[in-house]
Design a protein around this motif. Sequence first.
Motif, PDB file in Angstrom:
ATOM      1  N   GLY A 214       0.810  -1.207   0.000  1.00  0.00           N
ATOM      2  CA  GLY A 214       0.000   0.000   0.000  1.00  0.00           C
ATOM      3  C   GLY A 214       0.845   1.260   0.000  1.00  0.00           C
ATOM      4  O   GLY A 214       2.073   1.230   0.002  1.00  0.00           O
ATOM      5  N   GLY A 215       0.164   2.395   0.006  1.00  0.00           N
ATOM      6  CA  GLY A 215       0.828   3.688   0.015  1.00  0.00           C
ATOM      7  C   GLY A 215       0.600   4.435  -1.280  1.00  0.00           C
ATOM      8  O   GLY A 215       0.658   3.865  -2.374  1.00  0.00           O
ATOM      9  N   ILE A 216       0.346   5.727  -1.179  1.00  0.00           N
ATOM     10  CA  ILE A 216       0.023   6.514  -2.364  1.00  0.00           C
ATOM     11  C   ILE A 216       1.249   6.787  -3.223  1.00  0.00           C
ATOM     12  O   ILE A 216       1.139   6.976  -4.435  1.00  0.00           O
ATOM     13  CB  ILE A 216      -0.696   7.820  -1.975  1.00  0.00           C
ATOM     14  CG1 ILE A 216      -1.441   8.406  -3.189  1.00  0.00           C
ATOM     15  CG2 ILE A 216       0.271   8.815  -1.336  1.00  0.00           C
ATOM     16  CD1 ILE A 216      -2.420   9.513  -2.845  1.00  0.00           C
ATOM     17  N   THR A 217       2.446   6.772  -2.621  1.00  0.00           N
ATOM     18  CA  THR A 217       3.651   6.958  -3.428  1.00  0.00           C
ATOM     19  C   THR A 217       3.818   5.810  -4.411  1.00  0.00           C
ATOM     20  O   THR A 217       4.038   6.017  -5.609  1.00  0.00           O
ATOM     21  CB  THR A 217       4.901   7.069  -2.540  1.00  0.00           C
ATOM     22  OG1 THR A 217       4.712   8.118  -1.588  1.00  0.00           O
ATOM     23  CG2 THR A 217       6.140   7.373  -3.370  1.00  0.00           C
ATOM     24  N   LEU A 218       3.704   4.583  -3.923  1.00  0.00           N
ATOM     25  CA  LEU A 218       3.825   3.424  -4.793  1.00  0.00           C
ATOM     26  C   LEU A 218       2.661   3.345  -5.770  1.00  0.00           C
ATOM     27  O   LEU A 218       2.814   2.826  -6.886  1.00  0.00           O
ATOM     28  CB  LEU A 218       3.890   2.146  -3.952  1.00  0.00           C
ATOM     29  CG  LEU A 218       4.162   0.839  -4.695  1.00  0.00           C
ATOM     30  CD1 LEU A 218       5.467   0.899  -5.470  1.00  0.00           C
ATOM     31  CD2 LEU A 218       4.175  -0.341  -3.723  1.00  0.00           C
ATOM     32  N   ASP A 219       1.528   3.876  -5.402  1.00  0.00           N
ATOM     33  CA  ASP A 219       0.353   3.859  -6.272  1.00  0.00           C
ATOM     34  C   ASP A 219       0.445   4.915  -7.373  1.00  0.00           C
ATOM     35  O   ASP A 219       0.158   4.633  -8.539  1.00  0.00           O
ATOM     36  CB  ASP A 219      -0.914   4.084  -5.448  1.00  0.00           C
ATOM     37  CG  ASP A 219      -2.176   3.904  -6.284  1.00  0.00           C
ATOM     38  OD1 ASP A 219      -2.362   2.815  -6.857  1.00  0.00           O
ATOM     39  OD2 ASP A 219      -2.964   4.857  -6.376  1.00  0.00           O
ATOM     40  N   MET A 220       0.869   6.138  -7.025  1.00  0.00           N
ATOM     41  CA  MET A 220       0.766   7.249  -7.978  1.00  0.00           C
ATOM     42  C   MET A 220       2.071   7.624  -8.672  1.00  0.00           C
ATOM     43  O   MET A 220       2.039   8.105  -9.808  1.00  0.00           O
ATOM     44  CB  MET A 220       0.195   8.481  -7.272  1.00  0.00           C
ATOM     45  CG  MET A 220      -1.240   8.296  -6.800  1.00  0.00           C
ATOM     46  SD  MET A 220      -2.394   7.663  -8.062  1.00  0.00           S
ATOM     47  CE  MET A 220      -2.261   8.926  -9.326  1.00  0.00           C
ATOM     48  N   PHE A 221       3.212   7.436  -8.038  1.00  0.00           N
ATOM     49  CA  PHE A 221       4.467   7.822  -8.713  1.00  0.00           C
ATOM     50  C   PHE A 221       4.691   7.046 -10.006  1.00  0.00           C
ATOM     51  O   PHE A 221       5.227   7.607 -10.967  1.00  0.00           O
ATOM     52  CB  PHE A 221       5.652   7.681  -7.752  1.00  0.00           C
ATOM     53  CG  PHE A 221       5.943   8.943  -6.975  1.00  0.00           C
ATOM     54  CD1 PHE A 221       4.913   9.796  -6.580  1.00  0.00           C
ATOM     55  CD2 PHE A 221       7.237   9.292  -6.631  1.00  0.00           C
ATOM     56  CE1 PHE A 221       5.168  10.959  -5.861  1.00  0.00           C
ATOM     57  CE2 PHE A 221       7.509  10.452  -5.917  1.00  0.00           C
ATOM     58  CZ  PHE A 221       6.476  11.287  -5.535  1.00  0.00           C
ATOM     59  N   PRO A 222       4.322   5.747 -10.097  1.00  0.00           N
ATOM     60  CA  PRO A 222       4.417   5.086 -11.398  1.00  0.00           C
ATOM     61  C   PRO A 222       3.560   5.772 -12.465  1.00  0.00           C
ATOM     62  O   PRO A 222       3.963   5.848 -13.634  1.00  0.00           O
ATOM     63  CB  PRO A 222       3.919   3.666 -11.107  1.00  0.00           C
ATOM     64  CG  PRO A 222       4.303   3.445  -9.686  1.00  0.00           C
ATOM     65  CD  PRO A 222       4.047   4.765  -9.013  1.00  0.00           C
ATOM     66  N   HIS A 223       2.379   6.278 -12.088  1.00  0.00           N
ATOM     67  CA  HIS A 223       1.573   7.059 -13.037  1.00  0.00           C
ATOM     68  C   HIS A 223       2.317   8.317 -13.468  1.00  0.00           C
ATOM     69  O   HIS A 223       2.406   8.643 -14.653  1.00  0.00           O
ATOM     70  CB  HIS A 223       0.251   7.472 -12.403  1.00  0.00           C
ATOM     71  CG  HIS A 223      -0.782   6.402 -12.346  1.00  0.00           C
ATOM     72  ND1 HIS A 223      -1.215   5.711 -13.460  1.00  0.00           N
ATOM     73  CD2 HIS A 223      -1.492   5.904 -11.307  1.00  0.00           C
ATOM     74  CE1 HIS A 223      -2.150   4.841 -13.112  1.00  0.00           C
ATOM     75  NE2 HIS A 223      -2.332   4.937 -11.807  1.00  0.00           N
TER      76      HIS A 223
END
Length: 376
Positions: free
Chosen positions: A188-197
Amino acid sequence: MNGVTGRMGHRQHLVRSILAIREQGGVDLGDGTTVWPEPVLVGRREAALHALAREHGLDPGNTSTDLDAVLADDSIDVYFDAQVTSARVDALKKAIAAGKHVYAEKPSATGLDDALELARLARVAGVKHGVVQDKLFLPGLRKLARLVESGFFGRILSVRGEFGYWVFEGDQQQAQRPSWNYRARDGGGITLDMFPHWEYVLHELFGRVRSVQALAVTHVPRRWDEQGEPYTATADDAVYGIFELDGGAVAQLNSSWTVRVNRDELVEFQVDGTEGSAVAGLRGCRVQHRAVTPKPVWDPDVPVTHAFREDWQEVPDNAGFDNGFKAQWELFLRHVCADTPYTWDLFAAARGVQLAELGLRSAAEGRRVQVPELTL
Protein backbone atom coordinates in the motif's frame (compact mmCIF):
# COMPACT_ATOMS: atom_id res chain seq x y z
CA MET A 1 -7.89 -12.55 -15.45
CA ASN A 2 -6.65 -12.73 -11.86
CA GLY A 3 -8.10 -10.29 -9.32
CA VAL A 4 -11.32 -9.38 -11.14
CA THR A 5 -13.39 -9.49 -7.96
CA GLY A 6 -11.58 -6.34 -6.84
CA ARG A 7 -12.74 -2.82 -7.68
CA MET A 8 -10.37 -2.03 -10.57
CA GLY A 9 -10.21 -5.54 -11.94
CA HIS A 10 -13.99 -5.75 -12.06
CA ARG A 11 -15.07 -2.31 -13.20
CA GLN A 12 -12.31 -1.14 -15.49
CA HIS A 13 -10.76 -4.34 -16.82
CA LEU A 14 -13.57 -6.88 -16.96
CA VAL A 15 -16.68 -4.76 -17.52
CA ARG A 16 -15.41 -1.63 -19.28
CA SER A 17 -12.62 -3.32 -21.23
CA ILE A 18 -12.95 -7.03 -22.00
CA LEU A 19 -16.75 -7.24 -21.91
CA ALA A 20 -17.01 -3.96 -23.82
CA ILE A 21 -14.65 -5.36 -26.46
CA ARG A 22 -16.88 -8.41 -26.76
CA GLU A 23 -19.96 -6.22 -27.07
CA GLN A 24 -18.40 -4.38 -30.01
CA GLY A 25 -17.60 -7.67 -31.74
CA GLY A 26 -13.96 -8.09 -30.74
CA VAL A 27 -10.82 -6.31 -31.91
CA ASP A 28 -10.49 -5.87 -35.67
CA LEU A 29 -6.89 -6.46 -36.76
CA GLY A 30 -7.52 -4.84 -40.14
CA ASP A 31 -6.76 -7.92 -42.22
CA GLY A 32 -10.11 -9.63 -41.90
CA THR A 33 -9.12 -11.19 -38.57
CA THR A 34 -10.95 -10.44 -35.34
CA VAL A 35 -9.61 -11.10 -31.86
CA TRP A 36 -12.31 -12.43 -29.55
CA PRO A 37 -11.29 -12.41 -25.85
CA GLU A 38 -12.67 -15.29 -23.78
CA PRO A 39 -12.02 -14.44 -20.13
CA VAL A 40 -11.22 -17.01 -17.47
CA LEU A 41 -11.87 -15.47 -14.07
CA VAL A 42 -9.36 -16.35 -11.34
CA GLY A 43 -9.52 -15.51 -7.64
CA ARG A 44 -9.58 -16.87 -4.12
CA ARG A 45 -13.35 -17.15 -3.59
CA GLU A 46 -15.17 -19.63 -5.80
CA ALA A 47 -18.65 -18.36 -4.92
CA ALA A 48 -17.71 -14.78 -5.76
CA LEU A 49 -16.24 -15.84 -9.11
CA HIS A 50 -19.37 -17.82 -10.00
CA ALA A 51 -21.60 -14.90 -9.05
CA LEU A 52 -19.50 -12.51 -11.14
CA ALA A 53 -19.64 -14.82 -14.15
CA ARG A 54 -23.41 -15.21 -13.92
CA GLU A 55 -23.86 -11.45 -13.47
CA HIS A 56 -22.18 -10.78 -16.80
CA GLY A 57 -23.46 -13.74 -18.78
CA LEU A 58 -20.18 -15.67 -18.69
CA ASP A 59 -19.77 -19.41 -18.22
CA PRO A 60 -19.23 -20.16 -14.48
CA GLY A 61 -17.10 -23.07 -15.70
CA ASN A 62 -14.55 -20.51 -16.90
CA THR A 63 -13.61 -19.62 -13.34
CA SER A 64 -10.95 -21.03 -11.06
CA THR A 65 -9.29 -20.65 -7.69
CA ASP A 66 -6.26 -22.64 -8.90
CA LEU A 67 -3.88 -20.32 -10.74
CA ASP A 68 -1.36 -23.10 -11.44
CA ALA A 69 -4.00 -25.18 -13.20
CA VAL A 70 -5.10 -22.22 -15.31
CA LEU A 71 -1.52 -21.43 -16.32
CA ALA A 72 -1.04 -25.07 -17.34
CA ASP A 73 -3.95 -24.76 -19.81
CA ASP A 74 -2.48 -24.49 -23.34
CA SER A 75 -5.67 -22.84 -24.63
CA ILE A 76 -4.97 -19.72 -22.55
CA ASP A 77 -2.67 -17.19 -24.22
CA VAL A 78 -2.65 -14.15 -21.91
CA TYR A 79 -2.37 -13.79 -18.15
CA PHE A 80 -3.72 -10.56 -16.62
CA ASP A 81 -3.02 -9.53 -13.02
CA ALA A 82 -5.06 -7.05 -10.96
CA GLN A 83 -4.34 -8.55 -7.54
CA VAL A 84 -3.00 -6.67 -4.56
CA THR A 85 0.47 -5.43 -5.42
CA SER A 86 2.24 -7.71 -2.94
CA ALA A 87 0.96 -10.83 -4.78
CA ARG A 88 1.78 -9.67 -8.30
CA VAL A 89 5.44 -10.60 -8.74
CA ASP A 90 5.11 -14.30 -7.90
CA ALA A 91 2.05 -14.68 -10.12
CA LEU A 92 3.68 -12.90 -13.07
CA LYS A 93 6.79 -15.07 -12.71
CA LYS A 94 4.63 -18.19 -12.87
CA ALA A 95 2.80 -16.91 -15.93
CA ILE A 96 6.03 -16.01 -17.74
CA ALA A 97 7.52 -19.42 -16.91
CA ALA A 98 4.37 -21.00 -18.36
CA GLY A 99 4.93 -19.14 -21.62
CA LYS A 100 1.94 -16.83 -21.28
CA HIS A 101 1.89 -13.27 -22.55
CA VAL A 102 1.41 -11.08 -19.49
CA TYR A 103 -0.49 -7.87 -18.87
CA ALA A 104 -0.76 -6.32 -15.42
CA GLU A 105 -1.96 -3.43 -13.37
CA LYS A 106 0.71 -1.08 -12.10
CA PRO A 107 2.93 -1.09 -10.19
CA SER A 108 4.44 -4.29 -11.53
CA ALA A 109 6.27 -4.81 -8.21
CA THR A 110 6.88 -3.14 -4.87
CA GLY A 111 10.63 -2.77 -5.51
CA LEU A 112 12.91 -2.03 -8.45
CA ASP A 113 14.89 -5.28 -8.29
CA ASP A 114 11.73 -7.36 -8.72
CA ALA A 115 10.40 -5.05 -11.44
CA LEU A 116 13.59 -5.37 -13.48
CA GLU A 117 13.70 -9.13 -12.94
CA LEU A 118 10.19 -9.44 -14.37
CA ALA A 119 11.22 -7.46 -17.46
CA ARG A 120 14.32 -9.62 -17.93
CA LEU A 121 12.40 -12.87 -17.47
CA ALA A 122 9.79 -11.82 -20.04
CA ARG A 123 12.49 -10.85 -22.55
CA VAL A 124 14.33 -14.16 -22.14
CA ALA A 125 11.05 -16.12 -22.38
CA GLY A 126 10.10 -14.26 -25.55
CA VAL A 127 6.59 -13.45 -24.34
CA LYS A 128 4.72 -10.21 -24.98
CA HIS A 129 4.28 -8.08 -21.89
CA GLY A 130 2.47 -4.90 -20.91
CA VAL A 131 1.51 -2.87 -17.87
CA VAL A 132 -1.47 -0.54 -17.48
CA GLN A 133 -0.56 3.12 -18.09
CA ASP A 134 -4.12 4.36 -18.42
CA LYS A 135 -3.59 8.07 -17.75
CA LEU A 136 -1.99 8.44 -21.20
CA PHE A 137 -5.32 7.49 -22.76
CA LEU A 138 -7.48 9.99 -20.88
CA PRO A 139 -9.12 12.55 -23.20
CA GLY A 140 -7.65 15.47 -21.25
CA LEU A 141 -4.13 14.04 -21.41
CA ARG A 142 -4.48 13.19 -25.10
CA LYS A 143 -5.44 16.79 -25.79
CA LEU A 144 -2.46 17.91 -23.73
CA ALA A 145 -0.19 15.60 -25.74
CA ARG A 146 -1.58 17.10 -28.92
CA LEU A 147 -0.60 20.57 -27.69
CA VAL A 148 2.92 19.40 -26.80
CA GLU A 149 3.40 17.76 -30.19
CA SER A 150 2.22 20.89 -32.00
CA GLY A 151 4.73 23.10 -30.17
CA PHE A 152 1.95 25.17 -28.62
CA PHE A 153 3.83 25.80 -25.37
CA GLY A 154 7.11 26.95 -26.84
CA ARG A 155 9.72 26.04 -24.23
CA ILE A 156 7.98 24.22 -21.39
CA LEU A 157 8.85 25.74 -18.03
CA SER A 158 6.80 23.85 -15.47
CA VAL A 159 4.13 21.25 -14.83
CA ARG A 160 1.86 21.49 -11.78
CA GLY A 161 -0.39 18.60 -10.86
CA GLU A 162 -3.02 18.05 -8.20
CA PHE A 163 -4.51 14.62 -7.68
CA GLY A 164 -6.67 13.25 -4.91
CA TYR A 165 -9.84 13.22 -2.88
CA TRP A 166 -10.97 12.42 0.64
CA VAL A 167 -10.99 8.68 1.33
CA PHE A 168 -13.21 8.09 4.33
CA GLU A 169 -11.61 6.46 7.32
CA GLY A 170 -14.23 3.69 7.47
CA ASP A 171 -15.81 4.44 10.85
CA GLN A 172 -18.65 6.88 10.13
CA GLN A 173 -18.72 6.20 6.40
CA GLN A 174 -17.37 3.20 4.49
CA ALA A 175 -13.99 3.80 2.85
CA GLN A 176 -14.05 3.93 -0.95
CA ARG A 177 -10.62 2.30 -1.24
CA PRO A 178 -9.67 -1.16 0.11
CA SER A 179 -7.81 -1.26 3.41
CA TRP A 180 -4.68 -2.88 1.95
CA ASN A 181 -3.90 0.49 0.37
CA TYR A 182 -2.95 1.73 3.84
CA ARG A 183 -0.79 -1.25 4.89
CA ALA A 184 2.85 -1.12 3.80
CA ARG A 185 3.27 -4.91 4.06
CA ASP A 186 0.57 -5.36 1.39
CA GLY A 187 2.16 -2.93 -1.04
CA GLY A 188 0.00 0.00 0.00
CA GLY A 189 0.83 3.69 0.01
CA ILE A 190 0.02 6.51 -2.36
CA THR A 191 3.65 6.96 -3.43
CA LEU A 192 3.83 3.42 -4.79
CA ASP A 193 0.35 3.86 -6.27
CA MET A 194 0.77 7.25 -7.98
CA PHE A 195 4.47 7.82 -8.71
CA PRO A 196 4.42 5.09 -11.40
CA HIS A 197 1.57 7.06 -13.04
CA TRP A 198 3.48 10.32 -12.82
CA GLU A 199 6.62 8.72 -14.25
CA TYR A 200 5.01 7.67 -17.51
CA VAL A 201 2.97 10.88 -17.84
CA LEU A 202 6.07 13.03 -17.36
CA HIS A 203 8.31 10.75 -19.42
CA GLU A 204 6.03 10.55 -22.45
CA LEU A 205 4.74 14.11 -22.53
CA PHE A 206 7.53 16.28 -21.13
CA GLY A 207 10.79 14.37 -20.65
CA ARG A 208 12.56 11.82 -18.50
CA VAL A 209 12.65 12.47 -14.75
CA ARG A 210 16.22 13.32 -13.71
CA SER A 211 15.71 13.92 -9.99
CA VAL A 212 13.00 13.68 -7.34
CA GLN A 213 12.44 15.36 -4.02
CA ALA A 214 9.45 14.07 -2.10
CA LEU A 215 7.71 14.24 1.24
CA ALA A 216 5.54 11.19 1.96
CA VAL A 217 3.32 11.32 5.04
CA THR A 218 0.57 9.41 6.79
CA HIS A 219 -1.92 12.12 7.71
CA VAL A 220 -4.60 9.73 9.01
CA PRO A 221 -2.94 7.01 11.12
CA ARG A 222 -6.08 5.16 12.22
CA ARG A 223 -8.60 3.63 9.83
CA TRP A 224 -11.29 0.90 9.79
CA ASP A 225 -11.21 -2.13 7.49
CA GLU A 226 -13.92 -3.91 5.51
CA GLN A 227 -15.10 -5.75 8.63
CA GLY A 228 -15.40 -2.51 10.59
CA GLU A 229 -12.30 -3.26 12.67
CA PRO A 230 -9.85 -0.44 13.46
CA TYR A 231 -6.26 -0.76 12.27
CA THR A 232 -3.10 1.34 12.19
CA ALA A 233 -2.24 2.78 8.79
CA THR A 234 1.40 1.97 8.08
CA ALA A 235 1.56 3.35 4.54
CA ASP A 236 1.62 6.95 3.31
CA ASP A 237 -1.69 8.55 2.33
CA ALA A 238 -0.21 11.72 0.79
CA VAL A 239 2.99 12.56 -1.06
CA TYR A 240 4.26 15.91 -2.29
CA GLY A 241 6.86 15.71 -5.06
CA ILE A 242 9.16 17.94 -7.09
CA PHE A 243 10.66 16.45 -10.25
CA GLU A 244 13.43 17.84 -12.46
CA LEU A 245 12.97 16.81 -16.09
CA ASP A 246 15.25 16.52 -19.10
CA GLY A 247 15.26 19.89 -20.82
CA GLY A 248 15.05 21.83 -17.56
CA ALA A 249 11.32 21.84 -16.88
CA VAL A 250 10.20 21.37 -13.28
CA ALA A 251 7.14 19.35 -12.25
CA GLN A 252 5.37 19.71 -8.90
CA LEU A 253 2.83 16.98 -8.23
CA ASN A 254 0.72 16.55 -5.11
CA SER A 255 -1.06 13.23 -4.52
CA SER A 256 -3.40 12.78 -1.59
CA TRP A 257 -6.17 10.60 -0.22
CA THR A 258 -6.70 13.20 2.51
CA VAL A 259 -7.75 16.25 0.49
CA ARG A 260 -11.21 17.63 -0.23
CA VAL A 261 -11.73 18.47 -3.86
CA ASN A 262 -11.92 22.12 -4.90
CA ARG A 263 -11.11 21.82 -8.59
CA ASP A 264 -13.00 20.84 -11.70
CA GLU A 265 -11.74 17.23 -11.78
CA LEU A 266 -10.05 14.75 -9.44
CA VAL A 267 -6.77 15.29 -11.26
CA GLU A 268 -5.58 18.47 -12.97
CA PHE A 269 -2.31 19.40 -14.63
CA GLN A 270 -1.23 22.94 -15.44
CA VAL A 271 1.54 23.30 -18.01
CA ASP A 272 3.21 26.67 -18.48
CA GLY A 273 5.48 27.52 -21.39
CA THR A 274 6.99 30.59 -22.97
CA GLU A 275 4.26 30.73 -25.65
CA GLY A 276 1.22 29.43 -23.81
CA SER A 277 -0.31 27.48 -20.94
CA ALA A 278 -2.86 24.71 -20.53
CA VAL A 279 -4.88 23.11 -17.76
CA ALA A 280 -5.90 19.51 -18.38
CA GLY A 281 -8.07 17.14 -16.37
CA LEU A 282 -9.53 13.72 -17.00
CA ARG A 283 -11.60 14.89 -19.97
CA GLY A 284 -11.25 18.62 -20.50
CA CYS A 285 -8.33 20.83 -21.48
CA ARG A 286 -8.22 24.64 -21.56
CA VAL A 287 -5.52 26.85 -23.05
CA GLN A 288 -4.29 30.43 -22.92
CA HIS A 289 -1.85 31.70 -25.53
CA ARG A 290 0.81 34.30 -24.86
CA ALA A 291 -0.89 36.82 -27.18
CA VAL A 292 -4.11 36.80 -25.15
CA THR A 293 -2.65 36.52 -21.65
CA PRO A 294 -3.96 39.24 -19.30
CA LYS A 295 -1.60 41.45 -17.32
CA PRO A 296 -2.43 41.01 -13.63
CA VAL A 297 -1.04 43.45 -11.08
CA TRP A 298 -0.71 42.43 -7.43
CA ASP A 299 -2.74 44.76 -5.22
CA PRO A 300 -4.16 43.18 -2.05
CA ASP A 301 -6.05 46.35 -1.15
CA VAL A 302 -8.34 46.26 -4.19
CA PRO A 303 -11.04 43.61 -4.73
CA VAL A 304 -10.35 41.30 -7.67
CA THR A 305 -12.93 41.88 -10.37
CA HIS A 306 -11.22 40.11 -13.25
CA ALA A 307 -12.67 36.66 -14.08
CA PHE A 308 -9.42 34.86 -14.87
CA ARG A 309 -11.06 31.55 -15.81
CA GLU A 310 -12.98 33.27 -18.61
CA ASP A 311 -9.70 34.08 -20.37
CA TRP A 312 -9.12 30.39 -21.16
CA GLN A 313 -10.29 28.58 -24.32
CA GLU A 314 -11.55 25.00 -24.33
CA VAL A 315 -9.63 22.57 -26.56
CA PRO A 316 -12.12 20.74 -28.82
CA ASP A 317 -12.28 16.95 -28.86
CA ASN A 318 -11.75 16.69 -32.65
CA ALA A 319 -11.86 12.90 -32.16
CA GLY A 320 -13.72 10.20 -30.31
CA PHE A 321 -12.24 9.05 -26.99
CA ASP A 322 -12.90 5.54 -25.75
CA ASN A 323 -12.40 4.29 -22.20
CA GLY A 324 -8.65 4.51 -21.53
CA PHE A 325 -8.35 1.02 -20.04
CA LYS A 326 -10.24 -0.48 -23.00
CA ALA A 327 -8.11 1.45 -25.49
CA GLN A 328 -4.91 0.06 -23.99
CA TRP A 329 -6.35 -3.46 -23.82
CA GLU A 330 -7.09 -3.28 -27.55
CA LEU A 331 -3.53 -2.16 -28.29
CA PHE A 332 -2.11 -4.98 -26.18
CA LEU A 333 -4.30 -7.60 -27.86
CA ARG A 334 -3.19 -6.32 -31.26
CA HIS A 335 0.40 -6.50 -30.04
CA VAL A 336 -0.07 -10.14 -28.98
CA CYS A 337 -1.96 -11.26 -32.08
CA ALA A 338 -0.50 -9.09 -34.85
CA ASP A 339 2.88 -8.08 -33.37
CA THR A 340 2.06 -4.38 -33.66
CA PRO A 341 4.43 -2.03 -31.76
CA TYR A 342 3.84 -1.62 -28.03
CA THR A 343 6.01 0.43 -25.66
CA TRP A 344 4.17 0.22 -22.31
CA ASP A 345 5.90 -2.96 -21.19
CA LEU A 346 7.44 -4.34 -18.02
CA PHE A 347 10.58 -2.28 -18.56
CA ALA A 348 8.54 0.92 -18.78
CA ALA A 349 6.77 -0.22 -15.61
CA ALA A 350 10.14 -0.66 -13.90
CA ARG A 351 10.84 3.05 -14.42
CA GLY A 352 7.67 3.81 -12.48
CA VAL A 353 8.65 1.49 -9.64
CA GLN A 354 12.11 3.08 -9.60
CA LEU A 355 10.60 6.55 -9.23
CA ALA A 356 8.37 5.41 -6.37
CA GLU A 357 11.29 3.73 -4.63
CA LEU A 358 13.49 6.81 -5.00
CA GLY A 359 10.64 9.07 -3.93
CA LEU A 360 10.27 7.11 -0.70
CA ARG A 361 14.05 7.25 -0.22
CA SER A 362 13.97 11.01 -0.74
CA ALA A 363 11.23 11.34 1.86
CA ALA A 364 13.06 9.14 4.37
CA GLU A 365 16.40 10.93 3.94
CA GLY A 366 15.05 14.45 3.47
CA ARG A 367 16.99 15.20 0.30
CA ARG A 368 16.79 15.39 -3.47
CA VAL A 369 17.66 12.08 -5.18
CA GLN A 370 18.99 11.62 -8.70
CA VAL A 371 17.12 9.18 -10.96
CA PRO A 372 19.59 7.03 -12.96
CA GLU A 373 18.56 5.95 -16.44
CA LEU A 374 17.58 2.27 -16.35
CA THR A 375 18.98 -0.47 -18.58
CA LEU A 376 18.13 -4.15 -18.76
